[in-house]
Design an enzyme around this catalytic site. Structure first.
Site, PDB file in Angstrom:
ATOM      1  N   LYS A 101      -0.509   4.960   4.372  1.00  0.00           N
ATOM      2  CA  LYS A 101      -1.492   4.071   5.003  1.00  0.00           C
ATOM      3  C   LYS A 101      -1.064   3.805   6.440  1.00  0.00           C
ATOM      4  O   LYS A 101       0.074   3.439   6.706  1.00  0.00           O
ATOM      5  CB  LYS A 101      -1.615   2.753   4.225  1.00  0.00           C
ATOM      6  CG  LYS A 101      -2.591   1.787   4.869  1.00  0.00           C
ATOM      7  CD  LYS A 101      -3.350   0.969   3.860  1.00  0.00           C
ATOM      8  CE  LYS A 101      -4.361   0.047   4.515  1.00  0.00           C
ATOM      9  NZ  LYS A 101      -5.599   0.720   4.907  1.00  0.00           N
TER      10      LYS A 101
ATOM     11  N   HIS B 111       0.849  -1.203   0.000  1.00  0.00           N
ATOM     12  CA  HIS B 111       0.000   0.000   0.000  1.00  0.00           C
ATOM     13  C   HIS B 111       0.878   1.245   0.000  1.00  0.00           C
ATOM     14  O   HIS B 111       2.055   1.178   0.343  1.00  0.00           O
ATOM     15  CB  HIS B 111      -0.864   0.042   1.264  1.00  0.00           C
ATOM     16  CG  HIS B 111      -2.138  -0.736   1.150  1.00  0.00           C
ATOM     17  ND1 HIS B 111      -2.239  -2.064   1.485  1.00  0.00           N
ATOM     18  CD2 HIS B 111      -3.386  -0.368   0.750  1.00  0.00           C
ATOM     19  CE1 HIS B 111      -3.482  -2.473   1.296  1.00  0.00           C
ATOM     20  NE2 HIS B 111      -4.196  -1.483   0.848  1.00  0.00           N
TER      21      HIS B 111
HETATM   22  N1  LIG Z   1     -13.084   0.497   2.673  1.00  0.00           N
HETATM   23  C1  LIG Z   1     -12.224   0.747   1.706  1.00  0.00           C
HETATM   24  O1  LIG Z   1     -12.347   0.243   0.579  1.00  0.00           O
HETATM   25  C2  LIG Z   1     -11.060   1.649   1.977  1.00  0.00           C
HETATM   26  C3  LIG Z   1     -10.199   2.051   0.939  1.00  0.00           C
HETATM   27  C4  LIG Z   1      -9.167   2.930   1.261  1.00  0.00           C
HETATM   28  C5  LIG Z   1      -9.005   3.384   2.556  1.00  0.00           C
HETATM   29  N2  LIG Z   1      -9.846   2.931   3.538  1.00  0.00           N
HETATM   30  C6  LIG Z   1      -9.748   3.388   4.916  1.00  0.00           C
HETATM   31  O2  LIG Z   1     -10.547   4.563   5.041  1.00  0.00           O
HETATM   32  C7  LIG Z   1     -10.001   5.391   6.088  1.00  0.00           C
HETATM   33  C8  LIG Z   1      -9.726   6.772   5.518  1.00  0.00           C
HETATM   34  O3  LIG Z   1      -8.695   6.650   4.572  1.00  0.00           O
HETATM   35  P1  LIG Z   1      -8.075   7.932   3.855  1.00  0.00           P
HETATM   36  O4  LIG Z   1      -6.944   7.452   3.025  1.00  0.00           O
HETATM   37  O5  LIG Z   1      -9.173   8.702   3.212  1.00  0.00           O
HETATM   38  O6  LIG Z   1      -7.539   8.732   5.133  1.00  0.00           O
HETATM   39  P2  LIG Z   1      -7.182  10.284   5.263  1.00  0.00           P
HETATM   40  O7  LIG Z   1      -6.855  10.849   3.919  1.00  0.00           O
HETATM   41  O8  LIG Z   1      -6.188  10.381   6.361  1.00  0.00           O
HETATM   42  O9  LIG Z   1      -8.576  10.959   5.731  1.00  0.00           O
HETATM   43  C9  LIG Z   1      -9.107  10.820   7.017  1.00  0.00           C
HETATM   44  C10 LIG Z   1     -10.354  11.683   7.102  1.00  0.00           C
HETATM   45  O10 LIG Z   1     -10.923  11.542   8.407  1.00  0.00           O
HETATM   46  C11 LIG Z   1     -11.224  12.825   8.894  1.00  0.00           C
HETATM   47  N3  LIG Z   1     -11.230  12.809  10.350  1.00  0.00           N
HETATM   48  C12 LIG Z   1     -10.187  12.698  11.220  1.00  0.00           C
HETATM   49  N4  LIG Z   1     -10.630  12.711  12.499  1.00  0.00           N
HETATM   50  C13 LIG Z   1     -11.988  12.819  12.421  1.00  0.00           C
HETATM   51  C14 LIG Z   1     -13.018  12.913  13.397  1.00  0.00           C
HETATM   52  N5  LIG Z   1     -12.751  12.897  14.696  1.00  0.00           N
HETATM   53  N6  LIG Z   1     -14.297  13.027  12.958  1.00  0.00           N
HETATM   54  C15 LIG Z   1     -14.597  13.072  11.638  1.00  0.00           C
HETATM   55  N7  LIG Z   1     -13.659  13.006  10.678  1.00  0.00           N
HETATM   56  C16 LIG Z   1     -12.376  12.881  11.067  1.00  0.00           C
HETATM   57  C17 LIG Z   1     -10.149  13.736   8.290  1.00  0.00           C
HETATM   58  O11 LIG Z   1     -10.596  15.072   8.274  1.00  0.00           O
HETATM   59  P3  LIG Z   1      -9.718  16.333   8.801  1.00  0.00           P
HETATM   60  O12 LIG Z   1      -8.294  15.875   8.863  1.00  0.00           O
HETATM   61  O13 LIG Z   1      -9.983  17.387   7.776  1.00  0.00           O
HETATM   62  O14 LIG Z   1     -10.285  16.638  10.132  1.00  0.00           O
HETATM   63  C18 LIG Z   1     -10.132  13.174   6.879  1.00  0.00           C
HETATM   64  O15 LIG Z   1     -11.228  13.716   6.156  1.00  0.00           O
HETATM   65  C19 LIG Z   1      -8.730   4.663   6.573  1.00  0.00           C
HETATM   66  O16 LIG Z   1      -9.052   3.894   7.702  1.00  0.00           O
HETATM   67  C20 LIG Z   1      -8.373   3.773   5.400  1.00  0.00           C
HETATM   68  O17 LIG Z   1      -7.613   2.641   5.761  1.00  0.00           O
HETATM   69  C21 LIG Z   1     -10.865   2.094   3.277  1.00  0.00           C
END
Ligand SMILES: NC(=O)c1ccc[n+]([C@@H]2O[C@H](COP(=O)([O-])OP(=O)(O)OC[C@H]3O[C@@H](n4cnc5c(N)ncnc54)[C@H](OP(=O)(O)O)[C@@H]3O)[C@@H](O)[C@H]2O)c1
Length: 255
Positions: A165, A161
């Protein structure tokens, strides 16, 4: 973000993240859905900005907020792509509001089991570490191979990844390993290898290594839109489900 009249109102939790933004970009493919609220942390640098400002799309008129309670009012569906630290707080709030929830967030701790069980008495919750449809099929294939090959085969799961990540092994890798172990009646271990480098969106490979033979099943995602599209499809499916805990594979089992 406009949908058709009577569209389903969706709250995105983690709206400024890589996944949240990817989901927002995909809304035009799903006119039956409408963005209702876009939630971020209270420390977010984007608070108050339009939800689609970062995507460069036409402004939605929906401002990024940290007020989850308010964001859920009037929503019909919630999708969580935030952080493993934030998600445990989101689940009971969605249950309290009676809103079906897709949790795409990974790296969830052991405390989530009880939280999810309690929430699932009131709402449908889809726990999907990987929302691509191909990965859901991969899990089914892994179960099948594990049963057929038995404990004479060693199982290796690899998940390269991108360098940002946070969790390793990935939620998908753990789900694949769990599926294989369950299929073998809890017998035999699984070895994980997680490389974090470059910009790899998401790849998973499960190898079954036996005497003089090897079976390799793998799935690769080239574009985050694959997860986003699968999540929106799965969200639509979730709306028709009774309270309970679901996985992506349940979508196929119903077909
Ligand atoms: N299911 C799937 O297919 C899939 C695919 C890829 C990734 N994921 C997972 O999805 C998650 C997000 O991945 P990403 O790459 O998008 O991460 P990221 O770019 O770090 O984004 C995290 C998001 O969460 C928000 N956040 C942080 N603390 C929060 C809180 N207390 N309340 C509400 N929002 C909050 C951040 O907003 P601010 O920083 O602006 O506050 C940001 O919008 C991870 O766990 C990842 O492993 C899942």
């Amino acid at each position: 973000m406009s949908g058709v009249a009577g569209a389903i109102e969706v709250a995105i939790l983690g709206a400024t993240g890589r996944m949240g933004q990817s989901v927002l970009r995909l809304f035009p493919e799903f006119p039956q859905l409408r963005l209702h609220a876009a939630v971020v942390s209270s420390e977010s640098r984007s608070l108050g900005h339009d939800a689609c400002e970062l995507t460069g799309m036409t402004p939605t008129g929906i401002a990024l907020t940290a007020d989850l309670d308010r964001a859920l009012r009037g929503a019909a569906l919630a999708m969580d792509f935030s952080t493993a630290a934030a998600a445990p707080r989101h689940v009971p709030m969605c249950a309290e509001a009676g809103i079906p929830l897709l949790i795409g967030t990974t790296g969830l701790g052991p405390d989530m089991t009880a939280i999810l069980t309690q929430a699932s008495e009131r709402i449908a919750v889809l726990v999907a570490a990987n929302t691509s449809l191909g990965a859901a099929v991969l899990e089914t294939l892994v179960r099948c191979a594990a049963v057929a090959l038995g404990t004479g085969f060693d199982i290796h799961v690899q998940d390269p990844h991108h360098r940002n990540k946070k969790d390793a092994p990935s939620g998908t890798a753990l789900a694949l390993g769990r599926a294989a172990t369950e299929a073998r009646g809890g017998n035999g271990g699984v070895e994980y290898r997680s490389v974090r480098a470059g910009e790899v969106v998401g790849e998973h490979e499960v190898e079954f290594l036996g005497q003089g033979e090897r079976l390799r099943l793998d799935h690769a995602v080239a574009d985050r839109a694959v997860f986003a599209r699968g999540a929106l499809q799965a969200g639509l499916w979730l709306l028709g489900q009774n309270p309970g805990i679901y996985r992506m594979a349940d979508i196929f089992n119903e077909k």
